[in-house]
Design a protein around this motif. Sequence first.
Motif, PDB file in Angstrom:
ATOM      1  N   GLU A 286       0.815  -1.214   0.000  1.00  0.00           N
ATOM      2  CA  GLU A 286       0.000   0.000   0.000  1.00  0.00           C
ATOM      3  C   GLU A 286       0.850   1.267   0.000  1.00  0.00           C
ATOM      4  N   LYS A 287       2.116   1.119   0.343  1.00  0.00           N
ATOM      5  CA  LYS A 287       3.032   2.261   0.310  1.00  0.00           C
ATOM      6  C   LYS A 287       3.751   2.393  -1.028  1.00  0.00           C
ATOM      7  N   GLY A 288       3.314   1.614  -2.017  1.00  0.00           N
ATOM      8  CA  GLY A 288       3.839   1.792  -3.366  1.00  0.00           C
ATOM      9  C   GLY A 288       4.915   0.825  -3.793  1.00  0.00           C
ATOM     10  N   PHE A 289       5.065  -0.302  -3.059  1.00  0.00           N
ATOM     11  CA  PHE A 289       6.080  -1.301  -3.422  1.00  0.00           C
ATOM     12  C   PHE A 289       5.391  -2.640  -3.671  1.00  0.00           C
ATOM     13  N   PRO A 290       4.794  -2.819  -4.857  1.00  0.00           N
ATOM     14  CA  PRO A 290       3.979  -4.009  -5.136  1.00  0.00           C
ATOM     15  C   PRO A 290       4.751  -5.321  -5.125  1.00  0.00           C
ATOM     16  N   ASP A 291       6.066  -5.270  -5.299  1.00  0.00           N
ATOM     17  CA  ASP A 291       6.847  -6.507  -5.324  1.00  0.00           C
ATOM     18  C   ASP A 291       7.327  -6.923  -3.934  1.00  0.00           C
ATOM     19  N   CYS A 292       7.032  -6.131  -2.921  1.00  0.00           N
ATOM     20  CA  CYS A 292       7.475  -6.447  -1.564  1.00  0.00           C
ATOM     21  C   CYS A 292       6.396  -7.258  -0.845  1.00  0.00           C
ATOM     22  N   GLU A 293       6.396  -8.543  -1.119  1.00  0.00           N
ATOM     23  CA  GLU A 293       5.455  -9.471  -0.490  1.00  0.00           C
ATOM     24  C   GLU A 293       6.232 -10.702  -0.057  1.00  0.00           C
ATOM     25  N   PHE A 294       6.174 -10.994   1.237  1.00  0.00           N
ATOM     26  CA  PHE A 294       6.942 -12.132   1.749  1.00  0.00           C
ATOM     27  C   PHE A 294       6.264 -12.657   3.008  1.00  0.00           C
ATOM     28  N   TYR A 295       6.135 -13.977   3.074  1.00  0.00           N
ATOM     29  CA  TYR A 295       5.483 -14.615   4.218  1.00  0.00           C
ATOM     30  C   TYR A 295       6.446 -15.604   4.871  1.00  0.00           C
ATOM     31  N   ILE A 296       6.526 -15.532   6.172  1.00  0.00           N
ATOM     32  CA  ILE A 296       7.270 -16.555   6.905  1.00  0.00           C
ATOM     33  C   ILE A 296       6.257 -17.593   7.374  1.00  0.00           C
ATOM     34  N   TRP A 297       6.213 -18.701   6.636  1.00  0.00           N
ATOM     35  CA  TRP A 297       5.305 -19.759   7.068  1.00  0.00           C
ATOM     36  C   TRP A 297       6.084 -20.808   7.843  1.00  0.00           C
ATOM     37  N   VAL A 298       5.368 -21.512   8.701  1.00  0.00           N
ATOM     38  CA  VAL A 298       5.967 -22.544   9.544  1.00  0.00           C
ATOM     39  C   VAL A 298       5.177 -23.832   9.330  1.00  0.00           C
ATOM     40  N   GLY A 299       5.864 -24.866   8.845  1.00  0.00           N
ATOM     41  CA  GLY A 299       5.176 -26.105   8.526  1.00  0.00           C
ATOM     42  C   GLY A 299       5.959 -27.334   8.950  1.00  0.00           C
ATOM     43  N   LEU A 300       5.237 -28.418   9.122  1.00  0.00           N
ATOM     44  CA  LEU A 300       5.826 -29.682   9.558  1.00  0.00           C
ATOM     45  C   LEU A 300       6.103 -30.585   8.360  1.00  0.00           C
ATOM     46  N   PHE A 301       7.312 -31.160   8.329  1.00  0.00           N
ATOM     47  CA  PHE A 301       7.748 -32.020   7.226  1.00  0.00           C
ATOM     48  C   PHE A 301       8.362 -33.305   7.784  1.00  0.00           C
ATOM     49  N   ALA A 302       8.369 -34.343   6.946  1.00  0.00           N
ATOM     50  CA  ALA A 302       9.029 -35.609   7.252  1.00  0.00           C
ATOM     51  C   ALA A 302       9.883 -36.006   6.051  1.00  0.00           C
ATOM     52  N   PRO A 303      10.846 -36.901   6.232  1.00  0.00           N
ATOM     53  CA  PRO A 303      11.578 -37.405   5.073  1.00  0.00           C
ATOM     54  C   PRO A 303      10.608 -37.963   4.029  1.00  0.00           C
ATOM     55  N   ALA A 304      10.894 -37.723   2.761  1.00  0.00           N
ATOM     56  CA  ALA A 304       9.940 -38.025   1.687  1.00  0.00           C
ATOM     57  C   ALA A 304       9.541 -39.498   1.605  1.00  0.00           C
ATOM     58  N   ALA A 305      10.434 -40.398   1.960  1.00  0.00           N
ATOM     59  CA  ALA A 305      10.129 -41.831   1.835  1.00  0.00           C
ATOM     60  C   ALA A 305       9.381 -42.399   3.041  1.00  0.00           C
ATOM     61  N   THR A 306       8.953 -41.568   3.959  1.00  0.00           N
ATOM     62  CA  THR A 306       8.201 -42.034   5.128  1.00  0.00           C
ATOM     63  C   THR A 306       6.919 -42.734   4.660  1.00  0.00           C
ATOM     64  N   PRO A 307       6.601 -43.913   5.184  1.00  0.00           N
ATOM     65  CA  PRO A 307       5.412 -44.655   4.730  1.00  0.00           C
ATOM     66  C   PRO A 307       4.132 -43.835   4.882  1.00  0.00           C
TER      67      PRO A 307
END
Length: 323
Positions: A241-262
């Motif tokens: 809203e202050k005139g910088f349309p490319d300044c968008e960034f989110y710090i998301w926090v998510g839970l992950f496991a190793p890809a081969a987990t059953p």
Amino acid sequence: MLRRTALATLACAAGASIAKAQEVFPSRAVSMVVAFPPGGQADVVGRPVAATLERIWRVAVPIVNRGGAAGAIGNASVARASPDGYTLLMALSSMALLPEAARVNGREPTYTPEMLAPIALFAADPTVLVVPAASPIRTIEDFIADVKARPGQVSYSSAGNYSALHVPMAQLSQAAGLDMLHVPFQGGGPALTALLGGQVNCLASGPGPVAPHVRSGALRAIATWGRTRLAGFDDVPTLIEKGFPDCEFYIWVGLFAPAATPAPVIARIREASAQVARDPDFIRIMAASGNTLDFRDGEAFLRFYNEDAARLVRTVRALGRIE
């Protein structure tokens, strides 16, 4: 005799395999790796998640802070861990961009995002630009004018090159034509400590770690990187809203496991994560810490993750090599 012994051994092995296959997950402690020192966004969200999982599963869920290389060391340790569900990662959004940052700088990534399976998103807030309350800077216009008046002298801390605290400041610097001094630390906790201790002039952080200090009057929030204003920071304008349309960034926090987990184990963790998100104590703790609970799992988290990861990779490529 040898044949009987061999048959007995095979029978025991088969029995052990069946028992292992029928073992209800989890039957022992589950480690939750946070790829940063204590005090940062992943740690602030990860600790109440781990505490709630302990009540649900009735096993220990210790937080393992494994910092270094802007989070790449901890991320890689889980990506390469045994895919049995007993080592999980509470990751920040930077997890998706660090492999691309390594390539941009001519290095082989220590892991790739494909090595980690997304399970559940718990928070996704825009970064917040904060300065000490004693600073004469009160608005983003003041901030930009000050930086331009003192090129290379206004400093900001971060969790390391290409971290979730560095990239948004690099975005702003590019958009507003600013020359700032970047001071990287090993995580968001030390970066915040540096600001509170007067070692640097400003910080872009997730809202959780800085909200208590804004409420106490130690820090002042002057801008955010969201599309809309952030709940709890309603009087703080967005950079868009202050005139910088490319300044968008989110710090998301998510839970992950190793890809081969059953798949059955992933399903158990996802089910427990949904229980966490409904837990009244967890909801209260998240609200008190300044984090907006934004729970998504399954396809909803996967879509969000893929879209944000693509944007982050584009940002890293635009930033280019950092010496």
